[in-house]
Design an enzyme around this catalytic site. Structure first.
Site, PDB file in Angstrom:
ATOM      1  N   HIS A 321       1.380 -14.206  -2.513  1.00 18.06           N
ATOM      2  CA  HIS A 321       2.430 -13.174  -2.407  1.00 18.06           C
ATOM      3  C   HIS A 321       2.790 -12.978  -0.943  1.00 18.06           C
ATOM      4  O   HIS A 321       1.916 -12.767  -0.086  1.00 18.06           O
ATOM      5  CB  HIS A 321       1.966 -11.850  -3.025  1.00 18.06           C
ATOM      6  CG  HIS A 321       3.095 -10.893  -3.179  1.00 18.06           C
ATOM      7  ND1 HIS A 321       3.934 -10.896  -4.275  1.00 18.06           N
ATOM      8  CD2 HIS A 321       3.559  -9.964  -2.342  1.00 18.06           C
ATOM      9  CE1 HIS A 321       4.862  -9.976  -4.104  1.00 18.06           C
ATOM     10  NE2 HIS A 321       4.673  -9.393  -2.942  1.00 18.06           N
ATOM     11  N   ALA A 322       4.075 -13.019  -0.619  1.00 12.39           N
ATOM     12  CA  ALA A 322       4.527 -12.975   0.781  1.00 12.39           C
ATOM     13  C   ALA A 322       4.029 -11.716   1.482  1.00 12.39           C
ATOM     14  O   ALA A 322       4.010 -10.634   0.894  1.00 12.39           O
ATOM     15  CB  ALA A 322       6.057 -13.017   0.820  1.00 12.39           C
ATOM     16  N   GLU A 352      10.368 -10.557   5.312  1.00 15.10           N
ATOM     17  CA  GLU A 352       9.087 -10.596   6.058  1.00 15.10           C
ATOM     18  C   GLU A 352       9.330 -10.592   7.560  1.00 15.10           C
ATOM     19  O   GLU A 352       8.608  -9.941   8.314  1.00 15.10           O
ATOM     20  CB  GLU A 352       8.281 -11.836   5.657  1.00 15.10           C
ATOM     21  CG  GLU A 352       7.872 -11.875   4.201  1.00 15.10           C
ATOM     22  CD  GLU A 352       7.176 -10.610   3.732  1.00 15.10           C
ATOM     23  OE1 GLU A 352       7.346 -10.242   2.571  1.00 15.10           O
ATOM     24  OE2 GLU A 352       6.488  -9.974   4.549  1.00 15.10           O
ATOM     25  N   HIS A 355       9.613  -7.178   8.897  1.00 16.94           N
ATOM     26  CA  HIS A 355       8.330  -6.528   9.205  1.00 16.94           C
ATOM     27  C   HIS A 355       7.857  -6.929  10.598  1.00 16.94           C
ATOM     28  O   HIS A 355       7.438  -6.082  11.396  1.00 16.94           O
ATOM     29  CB  HIS A 355       7.270  -6.944   8.185  1.00 16.94           C
ATOM     30  CG  HIS A 355       7.422  -6.330   6.837  1.00 16.94           C
ATOM     31  ND1 HIS A 355       7.463  -4.974   6.614  1.00 16.94           N
ATOM     32  CD2 HIS A 355       7.536  -6.904   5.615  1.00 16.94           C
ATOM     33  CE1 HIS A 355       7.584  -4.735   5.316  1.00 16.94           C
ATOM     34  NE2 HIS A 355       7.632  -5.891   4.692  1.00 16.94           N
ATOM     35  N   GLU A 379      10.052  -1.555   4.809  1.00 14.10           N
ATOM     36  CA  GLU A 379      10.561  -2.495   3.796  1.00 14.10           C
ATOM     37  C   GLU A 379      12.060  -2.708   3.926  1.00 14.10           C
ATOM     38  O   GLU A 379      12.603  -3.648   3.339  1.00 14.10           O
ATOM     39  CB  GLU A 379      10.239  -1.978   2.402  1.00 14.10           C
ATOM     40  CG  GLU A 379       8.750  -1.802   2.132  1.00 14.10           C
ATOM     41  CD  GLU A 379       7.956  -3.062   2.425  1.00 14.10           C
ATOM     42  OE1 GLU A 379       6.770  -2.954   2.785  1.00 14.10           O
ATOM     43  OE2 GLU A 379       8.514  -4.183   2.306  1.00 14.10           O
ATOM     44  N   HIS A 481       1.361  -5.824  -6.790  1.00 15.56           N
ATOM     45  CA  HIS A 481       1.084  -4.603  -6.037  1.00 15.56           C
ATOM     46  C   HIS A 481       0.111  -3.686  -6.754  1.00 15.56           C
ATOM     47  O   HIS A 481      -0.616  -2.930  -6.117  1.00 15.56           O
ATOM     48  CB  HIS A 481       2.390  -3.887  -5.744  1.00 15.56           C
ATOM     49  CG  HIS A 481       3.330  -4.690  -4.920  1.00 15.56           C
ATOM     50  ND1 HIS A 481       3.926  -5.844  -5.395  1.00 15.56           N
ATOM     51  CD2 HIS A 481       3.775  -4.541  -3.671  1.00 15.56           C
ATOM     52  CE1 HIS A 481       4.674  -6.365  -4.457  1.00 15.56           C
ATOM     53  NE2 HIS A 481       4.612  -5.597  -3.395  1.00 15.56           N
ATOM     54  N   TYR A 491       9.461   0.644  -1.735  1.00 17.01           N
ATOM     55  CA  TYR A 491      10.572  -0.277  -2.011  1.00 17.01           C
ATOM     56  C   TYR A 491      11.743   0.478  -2.628  1.00 17.01           C
ATOM     57  O   TYR A 491      12.894   0.206  -2.356  1.00 17.01           O
ATOM     58  CB  TYR A 491      10.112  -1.391  -2.944  1.00 17.01           C
ATOM     59  CG  TYR A 491       8.998  -2.230  -2.377  1.00 17.01           C
ATOM     60  CD1 TYR A 491       7.684  -2.070  -2.808  1.00 17.01           C
ATOM     61  CD2 TYR A 491       9.243  -3.161  -1.377  1.00 17.01           C
ATOM     62  CE1 TYR A 491       6.656  -2.830  -2.272  1.00 17.01           C
ATOM     63  CE2 TYR A 491       8.218  -3.921  -0.830  1.00 17.01           C
ATOM     64  CZ  TYR A 491       6.919  -3.740  -1.287  1.00 17.01           C
ATOM     65  OH  TYR A 491       5.902  -4.485  -0.744  1.00 17.01           O
TER      66      TYR A 491
END
Ligand SMILES: C=C(C[SeH])C(=O)N1CCC[C@H]1C(=O)O
Ligand SMILES: [Zn+2]
Length: 598
Positions: A321-322, A352, A355, A379, A481, A491
């Site tokens: 999972h990324a 990503e 982030h 996010e 998650h 999210y």
């Protein structure tokens, strides 16, 4: 007296923050080692390091609490003490903390190692979530194959984790109480520093729900036309396995055969990626280029050296999972993702990289402030960039899309494609943590874990399981998650505020002005706008040093979350769908499911 106390508090906080930076670096390294190579050795090492650091934090916490920081004059120093006063799971006695950490490691390992068998070739049983199961849902249009994959995955990754999850809930709630919270739900919500946060979240859903119901009705119609009346009912919930995604969280997988104007040219760039021999590295370089065009930071050398951007081929088990990682030393920032060459992963790469950009912008803050203004901000950063990248205008600019018509029908097709990602996602994200709030609060007991999950899936998302469910199943853990202890309301918040950010950035970039139909919000590309980039940078640099309304105000002038951005962006689609569903006489909303799941 008080001034002297405050001065010593300031000196203490500086040294504490330095010590915590080293501890978090050590913990991140041990966590990375486990997530990128799931072995017993790495699991034991991670547990040992976690418990050592927990004991260290407990000692420091006792000293922190000897300061009368509530009376301090310096608001910033008070904010740092307040944040450090929440010790977290380290407050648990060591044996309970060990059980908590172990239960999460067990669930993550189960999820990472889970495999299903291929529908056609039952001897091929090595399909993991990425890429195997994901590819089935983005490509298959065979209802039986999709049903098989859905049931097998929910058995292998969901039901298998039910006992670990129950242990996790009990230990985690003990930790919450030791931190002065009634339960973990209250703890998670406290991260948003907003007294009426639950009411605000519910109000946002009330504002967006009408648009979701229109998309839901339209998609249900087209799935019924494709799979038949006895698979997809006229007025009931939509079966979860037919929506192009194993969790039905976004529905882009059905865009190709449900789009409003099918005779318009395809805007799916996945084949352009393949034709132009795109590689995962090319995805990352393009994303870095976009950030640098905004006068934001490029990636440091260590990023390219230490990131994992493709699934290793050495047969190891790993968390695919990324994820994006801050190692809290101001230099080491990494991404780990098992990239496939698809549009979805092109978007994930920007997500990503957003982030990492946030990490880079706040890397000179005290350790305690190296976080998003609230978890939803973190996010949103990458997604804001993706809103520009996903426009036909930008995709043509970078040679991923041939020149095509940009008439109204193409615009509706484009908005529909975006809506299957951004609007459809909202009820899924909202319910996932509404569900977990109920679990942590005890209003959902272990005997009704699965029943309550599907009640929310039906009432909020309007979907139903492809087959009867029982309490021998545990479908929530089939979502990463839930198995990995990652809070999810971040999210939901991100998918609302990213459109507020996008609107302000587009105005700064001269790409959008309210009411000007030649400068639609949905056709804005902020690429190369240093005015927009500098405004974004000023917000990102704050980290969590200020309450999030201050950060929101710095960029948008607003101090509250509101759905006006997302509703303005999708207004033309909303109008078109209302007319279309009226024309076809489609039932809006859904009647109770006839599938047995409680
Ligand atoms: C890409 C990440 C890592 Se922060 C992710 O988990 N996302 C991004 C979109 C929503 C959520 C999901 O996949 O469920
Ligand atoms: Zn993320």
């Amino acid at each position: 007296e008080r001034a002297a106390e405050e001065a010593s508090g300031r000196e203490y906080m500086r040294s504490l923050d330095e010590v915590m930076g080293k501890a978090k670096n050590r913990l991140s390294l041990a966590s990375w080692a486990y997530d990128s190579n799931i072995t017993q050795y790495n699991e034991d090492k991670f547990l040992q390091v976690s418990l050592e650091i927990a004991e260290e934090e407990k000692e420091y916490w006792k000293e922190t609490m000897t300061y009368a920081w509530h009376e301090f004059y310096d608001d910033d120093l008070k904010r740092m003490f307040k944040k450090y006063s929440v010790l977290g799971t380290s407050a648990l006695p060591e044996d309970l903390n060990q059980r908590l950490i172990q239960s999460i490691s067990n669930m993550k390992s189960t999820y990472a190692k889970a495999t299903i068998c291929d529908f056609k070739d039952q001897s091929k049983c090595d399909l993991t979530i990425e890429p195997g199961v994901t590819d089935i849902f983005s490509s298959s249009e065979n209802a039986e194959e999709l049903k098989h994959a859905w049931l097998e995955w929910h058995k292998a990754a969901g039901a298998a984790s039910k006992s670990n999850f129950t242990e996790y809930v009990n230990m985690y709630n003990e930790a919450a109480k030791l931190n002065g919270f009634d339960n973990v739900a209250q703890w998670w919500l406290s991260e948003y520093e907003t007294d009426d946060i639950e009411e605000q979240l519910a109000n946002l859903w009330t504002q967006v729900k009408p648009l979701y119901q229109q998309i839901h009705a339209y998609v249900r119609r087209h799935l019924r036309l494709k799979y038949g009346e006895d698979v997809v009912s006229a007025k009931g919930p939509i079966p979860a396995h037919l929506l192009g995604n194993i969790w039905a969280q976004t529905w882009g997988g059905v865009e190709k055969f449900t789009k409003p104007f099918p005779d318009k040219p395809d805007v799916d760039v996945t084949h352009a990626f393949v034709k132009q021999n795109y590689t995962p590295l090319k995805f990352f370089e393009m994303s870095e280029d976009f950030f640098k065009s905004l006068n934001l930071s490029g990636m440091p050398e260590l990023f390219w050296e230490r990131s994992i951007i493709e699934k290793p081929k050495d047969g190891r088990n790993l968390v695919c999972h990324a994820s994006a990682w801050d190692f809290f030393d101001g230099q080491d920032f990494r991404i780990k993702q098992c990239t496939s060459i698809t549009k979805a992963f092109f978007t994930t790469t920007h997500h990503e990289m957003g982030h990492i950009q946030y990490y880079l912008q706040y890397k000179d803050q005290p350790i305690i402030y190296r976080a998003g203004a609230n978890p939803g901000f973190h996010e949103a950063v990458g997604d804001v960039i993706s809103l520009s990248v996903s426009t036909p205008k930008h995709l043509k600019l970078v040679g991923l899309l041939e020149d095509g018509p940009d008439d109204n029908e193409s615009n509706i097709n484009q908005l529909y494609k975006m809506g299957l990602d951004k609007i459809v996602f909202l009820p899924f994200a909202y319910l996932l943590d509404l569900y977990r709030y109920g679990v942590f609060r005890g209003t959902t007991s272990p005997e009704e874990y699965n029943c309550h999950f599907w009640q929310l899936r039906e009432s909020i998302q309007g979907i139903e399981p492809p087959a009867p469910r029982s309490e021998n199943d545990f479908d929530p853990a089939a979502k990463y998650h839930v198995s990995a202890d990652v809070e999810y309301m971040r999210y939901y918040i991100s998918y609302i505020i990213q459109f507020q950010f996008h609107r302000s950035l587009c105005q700064l970039a001269g790409q959008y002005s309210p009411g000007d139909s030649s400068k639609l919000l949905s056709n804005c590309d902020i690429y190369k706008s240093t005015a927009a980039g500098n405004a974004l940078k000023d917000m990102l640099k704050l980290g969590s040093s200020r309450p999030w309304p201050d950060a929101m105000e710095a960029l948008t002038g607003q101090r509250n979350m509101d759905a006006s951005g997302v509703m303005e962006y999708f207004q033309p689609l909303h109008d078109w769908l209302k007319a279309e569903n009226e024309r076809t006489g489609e039932h809006i909303g859904w009647e109770p499911s006839t599938v047995q799941y409680c």
